[in-house]
Design an enzyme around this catalytic site. Structure first.
Site, short mmCIF file in Angstrom:
data_model
loop_
_atom_site.label_atom_id
_atom_site.label_comp_id
_atom_site.label_asym_id
_atom_site.label_seq_id
_atom_site.Cartn_x
_atom_site.Cartn_y
_atom_site.Cartn_z
N ARG A 211 0.84 -1.22 0.00
CA ARG A 211 0.00 0.00 0.00
C ARG A 211 0.87 1.25 0.00
NH1 ARG A 211 -1.92 1.58 4.56
NH2 ARG A 211 -2.67 -0.45 5.28
N LYS B 187 -6.04 8.82 -19.55
CA LYS B 187 -6.20 9.41 -20.89
C LYS B 187 -4.93 9.18 -21.72
CE LYS B 187 -9.91 10.91 -18.80
NZ LYS B 187 -11.04 10.04 -18.67
N1 PLP Z 1 -8.98 15.71 -15.44
C1 PLP Z 1 -9.44 15.69 -16.70
C2 PLP Z 1 -9.05 16.81 -17.63
C3 PLP Z 1 -10.27 14.65 -17.14
O1 PLP Z 1 -10.72 14.65 -18.41
C4 PLP Z 1 -10.62 13.62 -16.23
C5 PLP Z 1 -11.50 12.50 -16.64
O2 PLP Z 1 -12.18 12.58 -17.65
C6 PLP Z 1 -10.12 13.69 -14.93
C7 PLP Z 1 -9.30 14.73 -14.57
C8 PLP Z 1 -10.47 12.61 -13.93
O3 PLP Z 1 -9.70 11.47 -14.21
P1 PLP Z 1 -10.17 9.97 -13.90
O4 PLP Z 1 -11.38 9.70 -14.72
O5 PLP Z 1 -8.95 9.18 -14.28
O6 PLP Z 1 -10.45 9.91 -12.45
#
Ligand code: PLP
Length: 383
Positions: A52, A202
């Site tokens: 962890r 992403k």
């Molecule tokens: N920041 C941006 C610009 C995003 O597009 C997203 C998700 O779409 C997030 C943060 C949140 O990320 P996660 O979905 O990996 O928790």
């Protein structure tokens, strides 16, 4: 590790040139072990006790990301939201933070609900209005200025260097959600930011098969140590296999992002002339409000995210999205496949997103296939 100083593309492709010391493998193993053996003298000479806090599968992806962002250290999280919320949870109730109105909607929602109930004073200010940010920060009390650039889903571009100057003058940190820019296009720490956040779900991973998040810090200070301690104590950590997949995805980052950016630029230009498109929101278009800032701040491309506003309102936009076959109707972004999404459906009535807006995440398909599919779908709007 490669002993020569190499360019970021080489760092990513070779994942820092790591070779397994035992097998000479070029790819690291997955370390699923949850625990590590204590020495007979009761110590831990490996430096690891329990996964962890000490997952060995994080070492290499965190080191690659630290190098790509030009930071001092990085930390992986179970999701982008876990990474972002870790920054705010390292503050104390009563602290003041400044956030933008245009940002990833679920983080805005969390800040205005949970974080506010928990005691943070959350103030929403347009980060493109530098005088407004200057007026909003409270010296000694504002602890974080948060910005996302380009910001989801209107692609608002904010001036990182200017915001860092304002934050620092008030004794605050500037944290940048650089998910859409990626380390290929923008290096926020070099521009003065203190912390960079990524939804690694992403572009960093890039294949729509991992949910992960990351923070990179410019200095290994008390604040960073609080974030690391919170990660270990609150325990919402990334699995070893997901960390391994993320490292694999990051190796092709510098091939994927420039290609997707070129296709996004072509799409933005072509869609700008479509009679059923009211407006194209893309930082690479000369008429876009943040274009000049983006030209200064972004390297080699303007990102692979754009939005279009469809003639005929929400119904026409939803109907156009229903007609595509190459684009996939899905949320998320930064994958190899292109996504289309009616954002107001997701974000709800409190969002600043116009109801006729479709968000486009441009992937790696042949750009003519993407243009043909979408223009055909739009030809029949509003209808
Ligand atoms: N920041 C941006 C610009 C995003 O597009 C997203 C998700 O779409 C997030 C943060 C949140 O990320 P996660 O979905 O990996 O928790």
């Amino acid at each position: 590790m490669t002993s020569k100083k190499t360019s970021p593309a080489t760092v990513a492709a070779q994942a820092l040139g790591w070779i397994d010391p035992v097998t000479r493998a070029v790819v690291p193993p997955v370390h699923p072990s949850s625990t590590f053996v204590r020495d007979s003298d009761n110590g831990y000479s490996s430096g690891r006790m329990y996964a962890r806090a000490d997952c060995p599968g994080y070492d290499q992806p965190e080191a690659v990301l630290t190098e790509l962002e030009g930071g001092r250290a990085a930390a992986l999280f179970a999701s982008g939201l876990a990474a972002a919320s870790a920054v705010f949870l390292a503050l104390a109730p009563g602290d003041h933070v400044v956030i933008p109105p245009v940002m990833y909607w679920a983080l805005r929602h969390w800040l205005l609900t949970f974080a506010t109930r928990w005691g943070l004073a959350v103030e929403m200010v347009d980060p493109t209005d530098l005088d407004a940010v200057r007026a909003a920060v409270i010296p000694g009390r504002t602890k974080v200025v948060w910005v996302e650039t380009p910001a989801n889903p209107l692609w608002t571009v904010s001036d990182i260097a200017a915001l860092a100057g304002i934050a620092h003058a008030a004794g605050a940190r500037l944290a940048v959600d650089s998910t859409v820019a990626t380390p290929v296009l923008t290096r926020p720490l070099a521009l003065g930011a203190d912390i960079v956040m990524h939804s690694a779900t992403k572009y960093l991973n890039g294949h729509s098969d991992v949910v992960a998040g990351a923070l990179v810090t410019g200095s290994d200070d008390d604040f960073w140590q609080r974030i690391k301690t919170n990660r270990a104590q609150m325990g919402g950590i990334l699995g070893s296999f997901e960390a391994w997949l993320l490292l694999r995805g990051m190796r092709t980052l510098f091939a994927r992002v420039p290609l997707a950016c070129r296709s996004a630029q072509t799409l933005a230009e072509r869609l700008s002339t479509h009679p059923n498109v009211l407006e194209v929101l893309y930082p690479g278009l000369p008429g876009f409000p943040g274009h000049e800032t983006a030209r200064r701040q972004m390297i080699g491309g303007f990102g692979a995210m754009l939005s279009i506003r469809v003639q005929g309102g929400a119904a026409a936009a939803i109907a156009a999205a229903a007609r595509v076959t190459v684009w996939k109707r899905a949320t998320s972004l930064g994958g190899v496949e292109s996504f289309i999404e009616h954002r107001a459906t997701i974000e709800g009535p409190t969002s600043p997103v116009p109801p006729d807006l479709l968000r486009l995440s441009v992937g790696l398909e042949a750009v003519e296939d993407l243009i043909g599919d979408l223009t055909e779908a739009l030809d029949r709007a509003p209808g």
